[in-house]
Design an enzyme around this catalytic site. Structure first.
Site, PDB file in Angstrom:
ATOM      1  N   GLU A 159      10.748 -14.825  -8.499  1.00 13.70           N
ATOM      2  CA  GLU A 159       9.766 -13.461  -8.418  1.00 13.70           C
ATOM      3  C   GLU A 159       9.473 -13.242  -9.549  1.00 13.70           C
ATOM      4  O   GLU A 159       8.322 -12.594  -9.719  1.00 13.70           O
ATOM      5  CB  GLU A 159      10.870 -12.540  -7.380  1.00 13.70           C
ATOM      6  CG  GLU A 159      10.990 -12.901  -5.976  1.00 13.70           C
ATOM      7  CD  GLU A 159      11.685 -11.684  -5.108  1.00 13.70           C
ATOM      8  OE1 GLU A 159      11.244 -11.134  -4.314  1.00 13.70           O
ATOM      9  OE2 GLU A 159      12.688 -11.565  -5.801  1.00 13.70           O
ATOM     10  N   LYS A 168       7.185  -4.319  -2.548  1.00 10.45           N
ATOM     11  CA  LYS A 168       8.531  -3.715  -2.100  1.00 10.45           C
ATOM     12  C   LYS A 168       8.773  -3.881  -0.436  1.00 10.45           C
ATOM     13  O   LYS A 168       9.612  -4.330  -0.066  1.00 10.45           O
ATOM     14  CB  LYS A 168       8.945  -2.452  -2.554  1.00 10.45           C
ATOM     15  CG  LYS A 168      10.313  -2.065  -2.323  1.00 10.45           C
ATOM     16  CD  LYS A 168      11.328  -3.080  -3.108  1.00 10.45           C
ATOM     17  CE  LYS A 168      12.674  -2.342  -3.082  1.00 10.45           C
ATOM     18  NZ  LYS A 168      13.577  -3.157  -3.603  1.00 10.45           N
ATOM     19  N   TRP A 211      -3.196  -2.579  -1.473  1.00 10.73           N
ATOM     20  CA  TRP A 211      -2.781  -3.875  -1.639  1.00 10.73           C
ATOM     21  C   TRP A 211      -3.970  -4.666  -0.969  1.00 10.73           C
ATOM     22  O   TRP A 211      -3.906  -4.353   0.166  1.00 10.73           O
ATOM     23  CB  TRP A 211      -1.441  -4.137  -1.146  1.00 10.73           C
ATOM     24  CG  TRP A 211      -0.885  -5.639  -0.984  1.00 10.73           C
ATOM     25  CD1 TRP A 211      -1.324  -6.513   0.080  1.00 10.73           C
ATOM     26  CD2 TRP A 211      -0.252  -6.198  -1.733  1.00 10.73           C
ATOM     27  NE1 TRP A 211      -0.867  -7.589  -0.101  1.00 10.73           N
ATOM     28  CE2 TRP A 211      -0.138  -7.627  -1.224  1.00 10.73           C
ATOM     29  CE3 TRP A 211       0.533  -6.055  -2.902  1.00 10.73           C
ATOM     30  CZ2 TRP A 211       0.616  -8.707  -1.942  1.00 10.73           C
ATOM     31  CZ3 TRP A 211       1.141  -7.006  -3.473  1.00 10.73           C
ATOM     32  CH2 TRP A 211       1.307  -8.366  -2.830  1.00 10.73           C
ATOM     33  N   CYS A 242       0.847  -1.284  -0.011  1.00 10.29           N
ATOM     34  CA  CYS A 242       0.135   0.161   0.171  1.00 10.29           C
ATOM     35  C   CYS A 242       0.899   1.316  -0.012  1.00 10.29           C
ATOM     36  O   CYS A 242       2.173   1.222   0.458  1.00 10.29           O
ATOM     37  CB  CYS A 242      -0.880  -0.133   1.239  1.00 10.29           C
ATOM     38  SG  CYS A 242      -2.131  -1.357   1.301  1.00 10.29           S
ATOM     39  N   ARG A 278       5.628  -0.079  -4.455  1.00  3.93           N
ATOM     40  CA  ARG A 278       5.399  -1.003  -3.347  1.00  3.93           C
ATOM     41  C   ARG A 278       4.489  -2.051  -3.457  1.00  3.93           C
ATOM     42  O   ARG A 278       4.207  -2.990  -2.649  1.00  3.93           O
ATOM     43  CB  ARG A 278       4.873  -0.135  -2.529  1.00  3.93           C
ATOM     44  CG  ARG A 278       5.856   1.159  -1.962  1.00  3.93           C
ATOM     45  CD  ARG A 278       5.160   2.078  -1.074  1.00  3.93           C
ATOM     46  NE  ARG A 278       4.447   1.781   0.093  1.00  3.93           N
ATOM     47  CZ  ARG A 278       5.289   1.632   1.218  1.00  3.93           C
ATOM     48  NH1 ARG A 278       6.475   1.963   1.310  1.00  3.93           N
ATOM     49  NH2 ARG A 278       4.636   0.820   2.492  1.00  3.93           N
ATOM     50  N   HIS A 329      20.151 -35.804  -1.321  1.00  7.13           N
ATOM     51  CA  HIS A 329      19.309 -36.279  -0.237  1.00  7.13           C
ATOM     52  C   HIS A 329      17.812 -35.684  -0.636  1.00  7.13           C
ATOM     53  O   HIS A 329      17.141 -35.365   0.459  1.00  7.13           O
ATOM     54  CB  HIS A 329      19.704 -35.050   0.991  1.00  7.13           C
ATOM     55  CG  HIS A 329      21.131 -35.803   1.749  1.00  7.13           C
ATOM     56  ND1 HIS A 329      21.439 -36.687   2.201  1.00  7.13           N
ATOM     57  CD2 HIS A 329      22.346 -35.248   1.425  1.00  7.13           C
ATOM     58  CE1 HIS A 329      22.536 -37.168   2.603  1.00  7.13           C
ATOM     59  NE2 HIS A 329      23.244 -35.912   1.959  1.00  7.13           N
TER      60      HIS A 329
END
Length: 605
Positions: free
Chosen positions: A487, A600, A74, A2, A27, A503
């Site tokens: 990303e 961000k 957001w 936001c 952001r 493994h």
């Protein structure tokens, strides 16, 4: 997450608000809106989607005013719709509010307000704020008193900016979510982050938890929530406004990858002397860490990988050290006491999980340090000491130059800690390391000029998965390489300690799984053996190493790095992996600077 922008001054505020919102796009957000008023009432325009869609909706609309607030949202409570976008108003449209954070008691407040006749039009927690204010206005409170009373009722984290119809003032408060005031001669700004208004002023005041700012045309008043005056001195942000622009680059991320020679030069300037082998970190003289018997690093995401890098350098030097995910610290932190040093690594200085871990460590008596990029950030104010990485503004959501600067500064800080904990003689002659560090900006320049990353991204475009492996200090670089790749490409990528391939992860290796192997000069023969194990199962191997390294004899492709001290070689490899991620994402036409679902700065837990 936001973004808030506010502006008070002469002339129309709309262009300034929209510019601020565009500056805050990095952001992360899914809707945007503005509210302005010219003394005759509040006008609101908001849209789901990008700021450009908001701008398109404003064209031709009667929207103007000298005072305004704006927001990029957001989604947390409620999906990204026009109704859920900020600003929110009360039922009379006499109060407009933008808010970052989470109001934890919003459901209780909403129920109470509904019982009192208030009708809500959104799914957000934020909408309770204007309705709370309206309730107090209906009880004949003045604007400021109603604002303060409403804020007192909120539980959780918030940065709030409020406008009232008929008054050229913005009221703001913060608790756990960043808010900064910008001051110019005849214009005042309010924002969640400095880049929102950096082109207008570099004089800023960072609000602290519990602060209230009253922004008027002739100045800003700072008080606590009870109205008691407090002093908050302006600071000058040492960032060039041009650094917040893309310049000739297609994306901020590529620009910031190419800025690493400069950002690293800034980070080490005046702090190292290769000739004498000395390190001078401002605020950390010899003896700063006497009495420390263990070190804990707390961080998230890319900063966690830098923290792991710093922790491994300390462990190799014989200092008890561990890197912990800040978001797990509240449930799995080792014991701390006055002999524990906790280092919080956070690019913004506002990461909610990291701040929570920092506070818990402080409450338990630990000595605390934050390594951050932002002067005056919450972390720098709350920690006992601050080490600034001096990387300059980073706009791309995927961190690049801040990682390299963090890792370098943690390496240097580790030398100071080691000398204090184990004695000056334990660090030995630092001249070779510091000489390599002094050369590092030029070496990165060389990597950038000669990289084959674009060709390799093209060669392995369309692969099923991408694996990154490394040993020692190559391990956090492998983790960071995989994180960058996933990303911004949205493709599956994982990072592993080289020895862990056999493994479990080796079961996933196919000819459609390229393996990027990072060689730092420490136990490279083991990493090479692990890479060969993947190769015998059909996987192409891309060696990230110097020219002439034995790995080049078996590798299917090569990303060259210069010869360097083993403490720094991984950071040169990291630049190559950043470039691979960038070009792979560009081939896929991804929104590189604003990857989906990511922000961000994560300012809520």
């Amino acid at each position: 997450m936001c973004g808030i922008i506010g502006r008070v001054g002469d002339g129309d505020a709309i262009d300034t608000l929209l510019t601020g919102l565009e500056n805050l796009e990095y952001r992360g957000y899914d809707s945007a809106g503005v509210a302005v008023q010219n003394g005759a009432g509040i006008k609101v325009q908001k849209r789901s989607g990008k700021v450009q869609e908001l701008k398109n909706s404003i064209n031709g609309a009667p929207l103007e005013g000298r005072v305004g607030i704006g927001h990029t949202r957001w989604s947390t409570h409620g999906p990204p719709t026009d109704e859920n976008a900020h600003p929110h108003t009360d039922s009379t449209a006499d109060v407009a509010v933008v808010h970052n954070g989470i109001i934890e008691n919003y459901a209780t407040l909403k129920t109470q307000l509904r019982e009192q006749g208030h009708e809500f039009t959104s799914d957000t927690d934020t909408e309770v704020i204007p309705h709370l204010i309206q309730q107090y206005l209906d009880e004949d409170m003045e604007n400021e008193a109603a604002f303060r009373r409403a804020i007192e009722r909120l539980e959780g984290s918030y940065a709030v900016a409020v406008m009232f119809s008929g008054e050229h003032v913005i009221y703001a408060a913060r608790q756990g979510s960043p808010l900064v005031v910008g001051i110019e001669d005849d214009e005042f700004f309010l924002a969640s982050d400095v880049p929102a208004f950096l082109e207008y002023t570099d004089s800023v005041v960072y609000l602290e938890d519990g602060d209230v700012a009253i922004v008027e045309p002739d100045g800003v008043e700072f008080t606590d929530l009870d109205g008691n005056a407090i002093v908050r001195e302006p600071e000058t942000v040492d960032w060039d406004p041009e650094q917040a622009g893309k310049g000739e680059y297609d994306h901020f991320m590529l620009k910031e990858i190419y800025e690493q020679p400069t950002s690293l030069s800034q980070a080490i300037e005046g702090r190292i002397d290769p000739e004498t082998g000395s390190i001078d970190l401002d605020g950390f003289p010899a003896g700063t860490f006497e009495g420390v018997d263990s070190v804990q690093f707390v961080a998230c995401g890319t900063s966690y990988h830098a923290a792991l890098y710093g922790s491994l350098t300390l462990t190799q030097a014989g200092v008890q050290s561990t890197a912990l995910l800040a978001n797990e610290y509240s449930v799995s932190a080792p014991p701390v006491d006055e002999n524990t040093l906790v280092i919080a690594v956070t690019q913004s200085g506002e990461t909610a999980d990291t701040l929570s871990a920092l506070r818990k460590a402080s409450e338990n008596g630990a000595q605390t340090v934050t390594v951050t990029n932002v002067v005056g950030s919450t972390a720098s104010r709350e920690a006992d000491d601050t080490l600034l990485i001096r990387a300059g503004p980073e706009i791309g959501v995927a961190a690049t130059k801040t990682f390299s600067s963090q890792a370098v500064m943690l390496t240097l800080l580790g030398q100071r800690i080691t000398a204090d904990v184990r004695g000056e003689e334990s660090v030995g002659d630092l001249s070779p390391l510091l000489s390599d560090l002094e050369r590092m900006p030029d070496q990165i320049e060389s990597v950038l000029e000669r990289s084959a990353a674009r060709e390799i991204a093209e060669e392995y475009d369309g692969s099923q998965s991408y694996f990154f492996i490394g040993r020692g200090l190559g391990f956090p670089v492998a983790l960071e390489g995989a994180l960058k790749f996933k990303e911004i490409t949205y493709e599956h990528a994982e990072g592993f300690a080289s020895g862990e391939l056999k493994h479990g992860p080796l079961a996933l290796v196919t000819p459609d799984t390229p393996v990027f192997a990072v060689f730092t000069g420490v136990e490279d023969e083991k990493t090479l053996k692990n890479a060969e194990e993947a190769q015998t199962r059909g996987a192409p191997v891309i060696a990230v190493c110097p020219e002439g390294h034995p790995a080049t004899d078996i590798a299917d492709a090569h990303l060259e790095i210069p010869e360097a001290d083993s403490d720094l070689a991984g950071l040169l490899a990291n630049v190559q992996l950043q470039l691979v991620s960038y070009y792979a994402a560009d081939l896929l036409d991804r929104p590189i600077d604003k990857p989906r679902n990511l922000a961000k700065s994560v300012t809520v837990e």
